[in-house]
Design an enzyme around this catalytic site. Structure first.
Site, mmCIF file in Angstrom:
data_model
loop_
_atom_site.group_PDB
_atom_site.id
_atom_site.type_symbol
_atom_site.label_atom_id
_atom_site.label_comp_id
_atom_site.label_asym_id
_atom_site.label_seq_id
_atom_site.Cartn_x
_atom_site.Cartn_y
_atom_site.Cartn_z
ATOM 1 N N PRO A 1 -75.215 16.466 30.580
ATOM 2 C CA PRO A 1 -77.167 16.488 30.207
ATOM 3 C C PRO A 1 -77.283 14.811 30.574
ATOM 4 O O PRO A 1 -77.014 14.009 29.470
ATOM 5 C CB PRO A 1 -76.969 16.753 29.099
ATOM 6 C CG PRO A 1 -76.589 16.675 27.863
ATOM 7 C CD PRO A 1 -75.330 17.109 29.181
ATOM 8 N N GLN B 1 -80.683 21.380 26.174
ATOM 9 C CA GLN B 1 -80.671 21.501 25.497
ATOM 10 C C GLN B 1 -82.132 20.489 24.171
ATOM 11 O O GLN B 1 -82.917 20.028 25.413
ATOM 12 C CB GLN B 1 -80.007 19.398 25.453
ATOM 13 C CG GLN B 1 -79.458 18.999 24.492
ATOM 14 C CD GLN B 1 -79.270 17.145 25.124
ATOM 15 O OE1 GLN B 1 -79.342 17.069 25.237
ATOM 16 N NE2 GLN B 1 -77.444 17.673 25.005
ATOM 17 N N CYS C 1 -77.691 11.027 20.510
ATOM 18 C CA CYS C 1 -78.934 10.366 21.788
ATOM 19 C C CYS C 1 -78.708 9.111 20.541
ATOM 20 O O CYS C 1 -79.233 8.941 19.868
ATOM 21 C CB CYS C 1 -80.075 10.758 22.120
ATOM 22 S SG CYS C 1 -80.503 9.550 22.828
ATOM 23 N N LYS D 1 -74.098 18.226 20.815
ATOM 24 C CA LYS D 1 -72.924 17.748 21.430
ATOM 25 C C LYS D 1 -73.203 16.047 20.174
ATOM 26 O O LYS D 1 -74.494 16.213 20.125
ATOM 27 C CB LYS D 1 -74.278 16.944 22.671
ATOM 28 C CG LYS D 1 -73.041 16.390 23.546
ATOM 29 C CD LYS D 1 -73.418 16.526 25.409
ATOM 30 C CE LYS D 1 -73.249 15.127 25.971
ATOM 31 N NZ LYS D 1 -73.645 14.119 26.198
ATOM 32 N N ASP E 1 -66.050 9.201 30.726
ATOM 33 C CA ASP E 1 -65.114 8.864 32.099
ATOM 34 C C ASP E 1 -64.351 9.479 33.269
ATOM 35 O O ASP E 1 -63.575 9.285 33.290
ATOM 36 C CB ASP E 1 -64.777 7.792 31.402
ATOM 37 C CG ASP E 1 -65.672 6.337 29.976
ATOM 38 O OD1 ASP E 1 -66.204 6.032 30.772
ATOM 39 O OD2 ASP E 1 -64.563 6.047 29.323
ATOM 40 N N GLY F 1 -70.717 13.509 34.088
ATOM 41 C CA GLY F 1 -72.019 13.111 33.514
ATOM 42 C C GLY F 1 -72.983 11.505 34.612
ATOM 43 O O GLY F 1 -72.558 11.676 36.533
ATOM 44 N N ARG F 2 -72.083 10.303 34.666
ATOM 45 C CA ARG F 2 -72.058 9.545 36.104
ATOM 46 C C ARG F 2 -71.508 10.061 36.806
ATOM 47 O O ARG F 2 -72.176 9.234 37.947
ATOM 48 C CB ARG F 2 -72.385 7.997 35.510
ATOM 49 C CG ARG F 2 -73.215 7.988 34.331
ATOM 50 C CD ARG F 2 -72.312 6.806 33.094
ATOM 51 N NE ARG F 2 -71.509 6.865 32.619
ATOM 52 C CZ ARG F 2 -70.396 5.839 31.720
ATOM 53 N NH1 ARG F 2 -71.372 4.498 32.137
ATOM 54 N NH2 ARG F 2 -69.951 6.204 30.874
HETATM 55 C C1 LIG Z 1 -78.514 8.358 32.486
HETATM 56 C C2 LIG Z 1 -77.443 9.639 31.090
HETATM 57 C C3 LIG Z 1 -79.188 9.541 30.288
HETATM 58 C C4 LIG Z 1 -78.094 10.986 29.429
HETATM 59 N N1 LIG Z 1 -78.796 11.792 28.369
HETATM 60 C C5 LIG Z 1 -78.624 12.577 27.562
HETATM 61 C C6 LIG Z 1 -78.859 13.777 27.225
HETATM 62 O O1 LIG Z 1 -80.669 13.779 27.547
HETATM 63 N N2 LIG Z 1 -78.740 14.520 26.510
HETATM 64 C C7 LIG Z 1 -77.027 13.938 26.165
HETATM 65 O O2 LIG Z 1 -76.645 14.893 25.243
HETATM 66 N N3 LIG Z 1 -75.605 12.856 26.972
HETATM 67 C C8 LIG Z 1 -76.640 12.255 28.146
HETATM 68 N N4 LIG Z 1 -76.130 11.565 28.463
HETATM 69 C C9 LIG Z 1 -74.482 10.981 27.893
HETATM 70 C C10 LIG Z 1 -74.027 11.828 29.198
HETATM 71 O O3 LIG Z 1 -74.320 13.721 28.219
HETATM 72 C C11 LIG Z 1 -72.644 11.646 28.534
HETATM 73 O O4 LIG Z 1 -72.520 12.244 28.029
HETATM 74 C C12 LIG Z 1 -72.068 10.283 28.932
HETATM 75 O O5 LIG Z 1 -72.683 9.442 30.171
HETATM 76 C C13 LIG Z 1 -70.754 9.941 29.324
HETATM 77 O O6 LIG Z 1 -69.973 10.843 30.046
HETATM 78 P P1 LIG Z 1 -69.783 10.513 31.684
HETATM 79 O O7 LIG Z 1 -68.708 9.081 31.319
HETATM 80 O O8 LIG Z 1 -69.182 11.646 32.685
HETATM 81 O O9 LIG Z 1 -70.710 9.502 32.640
HETATM 82 C C14 LIG Z 1 -76.692 10.975 29.159
HETATM 83 C C15 LIG Z 1 -75.871 9.920 29.957
HETATM 84 C C16 LIG Z 1 -76.453 8.852 30.701
HETATM 85 C C17 LIG Z 1 -75.744 8.012 31.677
#
Ligand SMILES: Cc1cc2nc3c(=O)[nH]c(=O)nc-3n(C[C@H](O)[C@H](O)[C@H](O)COP(=O)(O)O)c2cc1C
Length: 354
Positions: free
Chosen positions: A24, A78, A108, A147, A210, A232-233
């Site tokens: 998300p 969520q 968050c 989460k 990551d 995510g990213r």
């Molecule tokens: C732009 C952005 C918005 C995010 N919004 C949420 C969110 O609404 N709810 C949530 O649980 N995590 C949110 N996250 C966290 C991601 O779900 C994830 O846990 C985090 O980016 C680490 O994973 P990654 O390294 O694959 O990006 C957000 C992350 C980013 C970068």
């Protein structure tokens, strides 16, 4: 031990067909993003965090987030908030909107959220976190998941104390992004904590943080015992990362494929948000899609300057004419938007342009 990423697993009665979950992300996880994630092999997709107060007060923009398409399932929606009864009510509405899973945000780090007692604040208020989980799990018949981050302060291990208590209160799965709230996105996700959490609970744990490649996904699954990885990213403007992680095909997309996916994404997002909101929202996606050496940088800068999304689509088609045929095929595979789930007898999509 090798882990099969294409294997199905379950959250309560909900079967998840692969071990990759699309994260998300606020400002990113619109319906087009989730739909594309499922199409490229994510076993589960999730909406961005939706305010339970916004749902309660029927805020038009919030309700727009609750639009659910037939091809998104399984889908988690969520919610975030700090008041057990209001969260329970929001969960009921989310279930009615068609969510297969209600996920709760206890991670968050943004001040606007934590100062209201929601998000990462709950990592330090285990009593309230458990009361919310209990109220929400009692209110709906779909599985409820949480989460979280590792804790608020750097080095915190709060998630290891809280996780088992949340399961006792009714959580059917936990996602851990093992960074502290203070860290935001700096440093790295310490998945040794994910492994510890897995050893402490009897429900599936999803490892977030990551994971950007198949090798990293395999390493995290093998070293933690998690049921799935969350991406995510790494999936922003890059759904091919998901298919590469799930299938290991590794073939980079052609320019035509990139342009076609972006055009479809633009059209779907305009349908969801309306032209005015979508044109601002989409700008960040141009760089994400066209980067990775796929198109020259000045081309992205040119797209960002254009006045309407229709102009952007025309420019993309001029740069990659073969994309038109691919778009037509992809659009033919989409379900009829009139089939989007209704809330209170109103098509949710009417709120989307608000
Ligand atoms: C732009 C952005 C918005 C995010 N919004 C949420 C969110 O609404 N709810 C949530 O649980 N995590 C949110 N996250 C966290 C991601 O779900 C994830 O846990 C985090 O980016 C680490 O994973 P990654 O390294 O694959 O990006 C957000 C992350 C980013 C970068």
């Amino acid at each position: 031990m090798a882990v099969e990423l294409r294997e199905s697993w379950s959250i309560g009665p909900v079967e998840v067909p692969t071990r990759v979950v699309l994260a998300p992300m606020a400002g990113v996880s619109v319906q087009a993003f989730r739909r594309q994630g499922r199409h490229f092999g994510a076993g589960l997709v999730c909406s961005e965090m939706v305010s339970c107060a916004g749902i309660e007060h029927r805020n038009e923009r919030t309700l727009g987030y609750l639009r659910v398409g037939a091809d998104e399932h399984p889908l988690a929606i969520q919610i975030f908030g700090s008041e057990p009864a209001a969260m329970a009510e929001a969960a009921r509405m989310v279930e009615a909107a068609g969510a297969d899973i209600v996920d709760m945000n206890f991670g968050c780090p943004v001040k606007k959220v934590t100062k209201t007692g929601a998000g990462a604040h709950l990592l330090e208020d285990a009593g309230l976190a458990c009361r919310i989980t209990d109220a929400v799990a009692s209110a709906v018949s779909v599985p409820v998941t949480v989460k979280m981050r590792r804790g608020v302060e750097d080095g915190s291990r709060a998630c290891l104390d809280l996780g088992p208590r949340l399961v006792e209160a009714g959580a059917s799965a936990l996602t851990l992004h093992p960074r502290s709230a203070k860290q935001m996105y700096t440093g790295y996700a310490d998945h040794t904590l994910t492994a510890e959490l897995v050893s402490l609970v009897g429900v599936p744990v999803i490892a977030s943080g990551d994971v950007t490649s198949r090798a990293k996904a395999e390493a995290v699954l093998a070293s933690t015992g998690a049921a799935a990885v969350m991406v995510g990213r790494g999936a922003q403007g890059n759904p091919w990362a998901i298919s590469d992680i799930v299938l290991g095909d590794g073939e980079p997309p052609t320019r035509e494929e990139v342009a076609a996916e972006l055009i479809l994404f633009i059209r779907e997002t305009v349908r969801e948000l309306g032209e005015r909101r979508a044109s601002g929202f989409l700008k960040k996606f141009y760089g994400w899609y066209l980067g990775h050496g796929r198109f020259p940088k000045p081309f992205k800068n040119e797209l960002v300057q254009l006045g309407s999304t229709e102009d952007v689509i025309m420019r993309l088609l001029a740069a990659a004419p073969g994309a038109a045929e691919i778009v037509e095929r992809l659009e033919g595979e989409l379900p009829d938007p009139a089939g989007d789930i209704l809330l209170d007898g109103m098509p949710i999509s009417i709120y989307g342009g608000g």
